[in-house]
Design an enzyme around this catalytic site. Structure first.
Site, PDB file in Angstrom:
ATOM      1  CE  LYS A 145      35.723  37.407  37.414  1.00  0.00           C
ATOM      2  NZ  LYS A 145      36.309  38.746  37.289  1.00  0.00           N
TER       3      LYS A 145
ATOM      4  CE  LYS B  10      32.342  38.357  39.289  1.00  0.00           C
ATOM      5  NZ  LYS B  10      33.264  39.364  38.848  1.00  0.00           N
TER       6      LYS B  10
HETATM    7  C1  PBG Z   1      36.343  41.774  35.886  1.00  0.00           C
HETATM    8  C2  PBG Z   1      35.086  41.700  36.672  1.00  0.00           C
HETATM    9  C3  PBG Z   1      33.895  41.187  36.180  1.00  0.00           C
HETATM   10  C4  PBG Z   1      32.941  41.302  37.182  1.00  0.00           C
HETATM   11  C5  PBG Z   1      33.563  41.899  38.275  1.00  0.00           C
HETATM   12  N1  PBG Z   1      34.908  42.135  37.950  1.00  0.00           N
HETATM   13  C6  PBG Z   1      33.545  40.674  34.836  1.00  0.00           C
HETATM   14  C7  PBG Z   1      34.453  39.799  34.105  1.00  0.00           C
HETATM   15  O1  PBG Z   1      35.166  38.969  34.671  1.00  0.00           O
HETATM   16  O2  PBG Z   1      34.459  39.949  32.876  1.00  0.00           O
HETATM   17  C8  PBG Z   1      31.523  40.846  37.024  1.00  0.00           C
HETATM   18  C9  PBG Z   1      30.543  41.366  37.981  1.00  0.00           C
HETATM   19  C10 PBG Z   1      29.126  41.183  37.577  1.00  0.00           C
HETATM   20  O3  PBG Z   1      28.780  40.516  36.563  1.00  0.00           O
HETATM   21  O4  PBG Z   1      28.276  41.707  38.301  1.00  0.00           O
HETATM   22  N2  PBG Z   1      37.490  42.036  36.561  1.00  0.00           N
END
Ligand code: PBG
Length: 335
Positions: free
Chosen positions: A204, A261
């Site tokens: 991520k 991601k």
């Molecule tokens: C946080 C989380 C995020 C997303 C999914 N879970 C955002 C972040 O890390 O601040 C992002 C998903 C998206 O942008 O569609 N646990």
């Protein structure tokens, strides 16, 4: 001159592209509803679904409407949903204590969905960001300068067990703390939740493409606020070896599925993970990827449907077995 000109060519790849039926026969990648997971936002109350401004067509569902949506998605052939709660500011605190409340919004949603659509795979995020006033995924250290890795893992592990006991099929740690997958796996097993899977947000990245999501769940956003900086735990966008190391660690700690991601800007990472891991690979086409296609289409600069389908096909071609996308329902409905 043109009419007389004929190449002496025995190999003409265009022969395979000369009709719709031939193109169908040689298609190497196909997108089906069964490849897709629909992220869904849930809010308290019994009102109407609330639109999310930067994500046209995406709403926050009250639980009752969420169940209907889940039933319809399942009937359309979408096998799974990933739930994200949006809490009022008054329900958040510095330690995200709401995450450990057995009756918290997302768990009420899980119970309602499981009662009505038992065959649907329900995935929940294991991270504190919907519950903390500061919007970070974990607990902050003493002076508030960073998240405290081990204290966060302890809370997230309790959260994962609570979710498993409530009926969640796959818990999805999205926090990027070190050691969380192994600790969660051990705790699930001790609690007898040996059938609960772990979909690990393994690679991520600290991406600017999460902006619209943070608006949707209300995690420390606003046009006037700086982008929330999660770079001490999320990956540097330029780091490929480090991403693979994270995937390898999650795999060795017992993850069932590993995820990359965002998806579209990280197709090379999806391909690397596909080649280096034996596990199923998920990819998350995030809010900003969705928003940019919509924004350009609204201006008449891009064709929404064609760009949507192409973006997802590319993610699948790169090696994703399953794709989290806000386009899931529209793709399944072919609209
Ligand atoms: C946080 C989380 C995020 C997303 C999914 N879970 C955002 C972040 O890390 O601040 C992002 C998903 C998206 O942008 O569609 N646990």
């Amino acid at each position: 001159m043109n009419e007389e000109f004929k190449l002496e060519l025995s190999i003409r790849p265009r022969r395979l592209r000369s009709s719709v039926s031939r193109r169908a026969l040689v298609a190497e990648t196909r997108l089906a509803p069964s490849d897709l997971i629909s992220p869904l936002f849930v809010v308290d109350g019994d009102g109407d679904p609330e639109p999310v401004e930067a994500m046209p067509g995406v709403v926050r569902f009250p639980v009752r409407r969420l169940v209907t949506e889940c039933r319809e998605l399942f009937e359309l052939g979408i096998p799974a949903v990933a739930l994200f709660p949006c809490l009022e500011a008054s329900q958040k605190d510095a330690t995200g204590s709401g995450a450990l409340d057995g009756n918290t919004l997302v768990l009420r949603a899980v119970r309602a969905i499981k009662r009505d659509v038992p065959g649907l795979t329900v995935i929940t995020d294991i991270a504190l960001d919907p519950y903390t006033t500061h919007g970070h995924d974990g607990l902050l250290n003493g002076d508030g300068t960073d998240v405290d890795n081990d204290a966060t893992v302890a809370v997230l592990t309790r959260m994962a067990v609570l979710h498993a006991e409530t009926g969640v099929d796959w818990v999805a740690p999205s926090d990027m703390m070190d050691g969380r997958v192994g600790t969660i796996r051990a705790a699930l097993d001790t609690a007898g939740a040996t059938d609960t899977g772990i979909l690990a947000y393994s690679a991520k990245f600290a991406s600017a493409f999460y902006g619209p999501f943070r608006e949707a769940v209300g995690s420390a956003t606003g046009r006037d606020r700086p982008v929330l900086d999660k770079r001490t735990y999320q990956l540097e966008p330029g780091n490929r070896r480090e991403a693979l190391r994270e995937v390898w660690l999650d795999e060795s700690e017992g993850a069932d599925v590993v995820m990359v991601k965002p998806a579209g800007p990280y197709l090379d990472i999806i391909r690397d993970v596909r080649e280096q891991s034996g596990l199923p690979v998920a990819a998350y086409q995030v809010s900003g990827e969705y928003a940019q296609i919509h924004a350009a289409a609204e201006r008449g600069w891009l064709d929404l449907r064609a760009c949507r389908d192409e973006s997802l096909l590319a993610i699948k071609r790169a090696g994703a077995d399953m794709i989290l996308t806000y386009f899931a329902r529209a793709v399944a409905e072919r609209r």
